[in-house]
Design a protein around this motif. Structure first.
Motif, PDB file in Angstrom:
ATOM      1  N   GLN A 165       0.685  -1.477   0.121  1.00 48.73           N
ATOM      2  CA  GLN A 165       0.012  -0.066  -0.051  1.00 48.73           C
ATOM      3  C   GLN A 165       0.774   1.239  -0.043  1.00 48.73           C
ATOM      4  N   VAL A 166       1.722   1.513   0.740  1.00 46.81           N
ATOM      5  CA  VAL A 166       2.425   2.569   1.102  1.00 46.81           C
ATOM      6  C   VAL A 166       4.204   2.316   1.061  1.00 46.81           C
ATOM      7  N   LEU A 167       4.631   3.381   0.430  1.00 46.17           N
ATOM      8  CA  LEU A 167       6.196   3.729   0.598  1.00 46.17           C
ATOM      9  C   LEU A 167       6.579   4.846   1.227  1.00 46.17           C
ATOM     10  N   GLN A 168       7.110   4.829   2.578  1.00 51.96           N
ATOM     11  CA  GLN A 168       7.041   6.142   3.128  1.00 51.96           C
ATOM     12  C   GLN A 168       8.234   6.887   2.843  1.00 51.96           C
ATOM     13  N   LEU A 169       8.070   8.129   2.652  1.00 48.75           N
ATOM     14  CA  LEU A 169       9.005   9.160   2.306  1.00 48.75           C
ATOM     15  C   LEU A 169       9.917   9.774   3.633  1.00 48.75           C
ATOM     16  N   ASP A 170      11.138   9.770   3.477  1.00 49.40           N
ATOM     17  CA  ASP A 170      12.011  10.478   4.338  1.00 49.40           C
ATOM     18  C   ASP A 170      13.166  11.017   3.775  1.00 49.40           C
ATOM     19  N   SER A 171      13.551  12.223   4.289  1.00 45.86           N
ATOM     20  CA  SER A 171      14.665  12.880   3.759  1.00 45.86           C
ATOM     21  C   SER A 171      16.134  12.474   3.720  1.00 45.86           C
TER      22      SER A 171
END
Length: 400
Positions: free
Chosen positions: A41-47
């Motif tokens: 469902q999701v691919l988390q984004l992070d810097s």
């Protein structure tokens, strides 16, 4: 009420997340990516980019080495031949999700009319919101800095925990959170905002979903992605509230889509039709924001693995390191490594390597070394170097 043992629940969780399947023998394709997103469902984004940005890692962990341009094109470009597959929104934290799922989160967008944070700044600048929308309509996809230049605005905003965001950035983020704007593309990870109606298909924007039905569908998807989970696990996947999830779970159990079970006495919900694998499978390095491990209480319950990210912990007080990846070996979390991609040195650095209590170091080290070399090759690095920190470091250095 049916009862599952912890080891059974763990195997179900791994299977639901795709770890029981063999990695593609040939190149990873858009079809592979689409199927994976439908599953997790999701691919988390992070810097943080000390090793590789977070959204790339879960695909590698499940499918093996792949061309990261494949994911970039799916998320941040569109053509008649290759339509946009993914869109950014607060689906967990900021995350990539399927474009067609946008209507399921409209209720959240309405709650973020003045943004998720910085709401006071946004409320004080209603005209700025109109100006930003007009600027983007004229400019096309733009960063906050480009919008400020167009508006000839001074970057107002004090220094603080959000990197001294300007008023323009706060308001643009609020418009993004409310669904007026979305991310057209990213360049160097910088978000380029555009009007949502110029990014997403008209049929997606026209689709109306009742709020209760949307929450019910998100609850079902969370339970499906988890395979089996306690109420808190299911709530966390899309960051839903207890008041939303409790009636949704009751409806899904009554409708036969979920089954109420217990995991060693703890109430949980099993996706109906989910088989219980008989063997432990799944070997992968997992980034801190992987869907298998991003809800730490569940990781501890199912894997007996205490895991916290230490990015914001002062270096002297860190137990394991800055950006630590758990290592999954044959369905068990057996160790962890603090990783850094050293581009100048052309190597994947293992700054620290640690084995779990009871793990067989002689078995873990060569398996971990193989995964690290595969990861280094995927990142275009020439090799792997292992530092001295950690009780697994010596065995890993020998195996590497």
């Amino acid at each position: 009420m049916p009862t599952l043992r912890v080891d059974q629940a763990r195997r179900i969780a791994l299977s639901a997340q795709g770890f029981h399947e063999s990695k593609p023998a040939a190149s990873v394709t858009r079809a592979h990516l689409r199927r994976l997103i439908s599953r997790i469902q999701v691919l988390q984004l992070d810097s943080v980019s000390v090793a590789v940005r977070a959204h790339y890692a879960p695909v590698f962990s499940r499918l093996g080495p792949y061309d990261r341009d494949l994911l970039d094109r799916a998320a941040w470009s569109h053509s008649a031949r290759s339509p946009r597959l993914l869109v950014e929104y607060w689906a967990h934290e900021a995350a990539l999700m399927a474009v067609e799922d946008w209507p399921l989160l409209r209720w959240r967008m309405r709650g973020y009319t003045h943004g998720r944070w910085g709401t006071e700044t946004v409320r004080k600048n209603p005209r700025l919101a109109d100006d930003i929308v007009a600027a983007i309509a004229e400019l096309g996809p733009s960063t906050a800095g480009q919008i400020e230049t167009y508006l000839e605005a001074e970057p107002r905003g004090g220094k603080g925990p959000w990197w001294g965001r300007s008023d323009t950035k706060w308001v643009a983020e609020a418009l993004w959170s409310s669904g007026v704007l979305t991310t057209a593309t990213r360049v160097g990870f910088a978000r380029h905002y555009d009007l949502t109606e110029r990014v997403l298909p008209a049929e997606v924007l026209a689709r109306e979903v009742d709020d209760a039905e949307a929450v019910r569908e998100l609850t079902l998807r969370a339970a499906t992605a988890l395979g089996v989970g306690a109420e808190a696990d299911i709530r966390d996947y899309f960051r839903l509230g207890a008041a939303q999830v409790k009636p949704a779970l009751a409806d899904l159990v009554a409708g036969g889509q979920l089954e109420a079970v217990q995991i060693d006495g703890t109430p949980a919900y099993l996706r109906a039709g989910q088989k219980i694998p008989r063997v432990d499978r799944g070997t992968a390095l997992l980034c801190p924001f992987d869907p298998l491990v991003f809800f730490r209480p569940r990781v501890e319950r199912l894997f007996d693995f205490h895991y916290r990210i230490e990015i914001y912990t002062p270096a002297a007080k860190r137990r394991y390191g800055y950006y630590v990846w758990p290592f999954l070996l044959d369905g068990q979390l057996v160790g962890r490594v603090d990783l850094k991609a050293d581009r100048a040195g052309d190597t994947l650095q293992v700054l620290g390597a640690f084995g779990e209590d009871g793990a067989d170091r002689a078995r873990v080290a060569p398996a971990l070394a193989a995964e690290l070399h595969t990861m280094a090759g995927w990142l275009g690095l020439g090799g792997v170097t292992v530092g001295a920190r950690g009780d697994l470091a010596a065995a890993l250095a020998t195996a590497t």
